[in-house]
Design a protein around this motif. Sequence first.
Motif: not given
Length: 150
Positions: A135-138, A142-144
Amino acid sequence: MVFRDFAEPDFARLEAYEKAKLGEQPPHVYRCTPAALRFFSRSGHSFMALEEERIVGFALAQALWQGDQVTVLLTRILADAQEVYQGLLGAVVKSAYDAGVYEVALHLDPAHTELKSALEAHSFVLGPKILAVRVLGSRGQRQEVQGVLE
């Protein structure tokens, strides 16, 4: 039990059902948002299961073009019982076949025994490969990944 497509009047009930099934989760985990449900309601491969007008499950699926073939990908399937999973899978498989799509796929948590049994009853093959996701970006920072890998 009735398996049918859904439309805007069903969205609030689907959202409430998903939240009841999944419990309190970060917002990115839920798939039954108004925008997503608008998309899936037009896909031709998404269904809800009703028993006496009460939602007992749903399947969110879409057709994905992979260059030389199409796959119907189930993004989320939730149900109250194994027979509901089987009915929803049957509806998705029939809609794919009727559309000339000859592959249906989904991610499976092997610990989810009701769904695993329903898949096997519909002749799904459980492959040895593992899904890898970045998962990229913020959201990635946040490891979402929880909602992505389900």
